[in-house]
Design an enzyme around this catalytic site. Structure first.
Site, PDB file in Angstrom:
ATOM      1  N   HIS A  17      61.599  80.421  49.711  1.00 12.91           N
ATOM      2  CA  HIS A  17      61.324  79.088  50.255  1.00 12.91           C
ATOM      3  C   HIS A  17      61.455  79.096  51.784  1.00 12.91           C
ATOM      4  O   HIS A  17      60.626  78.516  52.495  1.00 12.91           O
ATOM      5  CB  HIS A  17      62.312  78.051  49.704  1.00 12.91           C
ATOM      6  CG  HIS A  17      62.212  77.801  48.247  1.00 12.91           C
ATOM      7  ND1 HIS A  17      63.319  77.808  47.426  1.00 12.91           N
ATOM      8  CD2 HIS A  17      61.156  77.512  47.441  1.00 12.91           C
ATOM      9  CE1 HIS A  17      62.948  77.531  46.194  1.00 12.91           C
ATOM     10  NE2 HIS A  17      61.632  77.357  46.172  1.00 12.91           N
ATOM     11  N   LYS A  41      63.977  66.065  34.901  1.00 12.20           N
ATOM     12  CA  LYS A  41      64.197  67.488  35.116  1.00 12.20           C
ATOM     13  C   LYS A  41      65.692  67.732  35.307  1.00 12.20           C
ATOM     14  O   LYS A  41      66.315  67.139  36.178  1.00 12.20           O
ATOM     15  CB  LYS A  41      63.403  67.954  36.343  1.00 12.20           C
ATOM     16  CG  LYS A  41      63.277  69.444  36.453  1.00 12.20           C
ATOM     17  CD  LYS A  41      62.243  69.822  37.497  1.00 12.20           C
ATOM     18  CE  LYS A  41      62.009  71.320  37.460  1.00 12.20           C
ATOM     19  NZ  LYS A  41      61.048  71.741  38.459  1.00 12.20           N
ATOM     20  N   ARG A  90      53.355  82.818  44.357  1.00 11.93           N
ATOM     21  CA  ARG A  90      53.928  84.140  44.158  1.00 11.93           C
ATOM     22  C   ARG A  90      52.946  85.039  43.427  1.00 11.93           C
ATOM     23  O   ARG A  90      52.770  86.183  43.771  1.00 11.93           O
ATOM     24  CB  ARG A  90      55.225  84.044  43.358  1.00 11.93           C
ATOM     25  CG  ARG A  90      56.340  83.320  44.106  1.00 11.93           C
ATOM     26  CD  ARG A  90      57.425  82.917  43.182  1.00 11.93           C
ATOM     27  NE  ARG A  90      56.827  82.052  42.166  1.00 11.93           N
ATOM     28  CZ  ARG A  90      57.474  81.501  41.175  1.00 11.93           C
ATOM     29  NH1 ARG A  90      58.741  81.714  41.015  1.00 11.93           N
ATOM     30  NH2 ARG A  90      56.864  80.716  40.305  1.00 11.93           N
ATOM     31  N   SER A 128      63.866  79.881  41.528  1.00 14.51           N
ATOM     32  CA  SER A 128      65.200  79.282  41.458  1.00 14.51           C
ATOM     33  C   SER A 128      65.856  79.475  40.094  1.00 14.51           C
ATOM     34  O   SER A 128      67.067  79.693  40.009  1.00 14.51           O
ATOM     35  CB  SER A 128      65.122  77.791  41.812  1.00 14.51           C
ATOM     36  OG  SER A 128      64.735  77.635  43.156  1.00 14.51           O
TER      37      SER A 128
END
Length: 159
Positions: A17, A41, A90, A128
């Protein structure tokens, strides 16, 4: 002033990040981390804890701000007079989801563009969730998070 938002959950922020933010900070006058407050979430860290970790991890970048948001990012972009949203890529598998989000955000706010940025090669495999899982099992993640994030993770995971 060209403002870009960097939206996400950032639970927690990692060096991938930060790498994206460093790149965006060279292109835009201001980068605003938009920390999502999504009650649907489950996050390990509160929104304020995530904001604080981002501020600590990006303190070396002069044109960065961080705030938490709830609601549509397209609306927040309008409120902040942002011209763009940056999202990190990614793998090719990330593209489909990011493309769908970009199209919807453009539908909701045609004045904001989504820019997909690729992180540095040494961070391309991390996210993460992986960071939390590896840290929770006692693995070494020191190459992937700042010292402050490592401390916060160990504090949370040892409770």
């Amino acid at each position: 002033m060209k403002i870009v938002l960097y939206p996400g959950t950032f639970d927690p922020i990692h060096r991938g990040h930060v790498d994206i933010c460093e790149k965006a900070s060279k292109i835009f006058d201001k980068v605003i981390f938009s920390v999502a407050e999504n009650p649907n979430k489950k996050t390990l860290f509160t929104a304020q804890e995530r904001v604080d970790m981002i501020i600590n991890a990006t303190g070396h970048i002069k044109n960065v701000e961080t705030m938490s948001t709830n609601g549509l990012i397209a609306n927040f972009a309008k409120e902040m007079n942002a011209v763009g949203l940056i999202r990190g890529l990614r793998h090719v598998s990330d593209f489909e989801f990011e493309f769908q989000m970009a199209m919807m955000n453009n539908h909701l706010n045609e004045d904001v563009s989504t820019l997909l940025m690729v992180t540095a090669e040494q961070y391309i495999h991390i996210n993460s969730t992986m960071i939390k899982n590896v840290a929770g099992l006692g693995g070494d993640i020191t190459d992937y998070v700042t010292e402050n994030v490592m401390d916060q993770l160990l504090l949370k995971l040892n409770k």
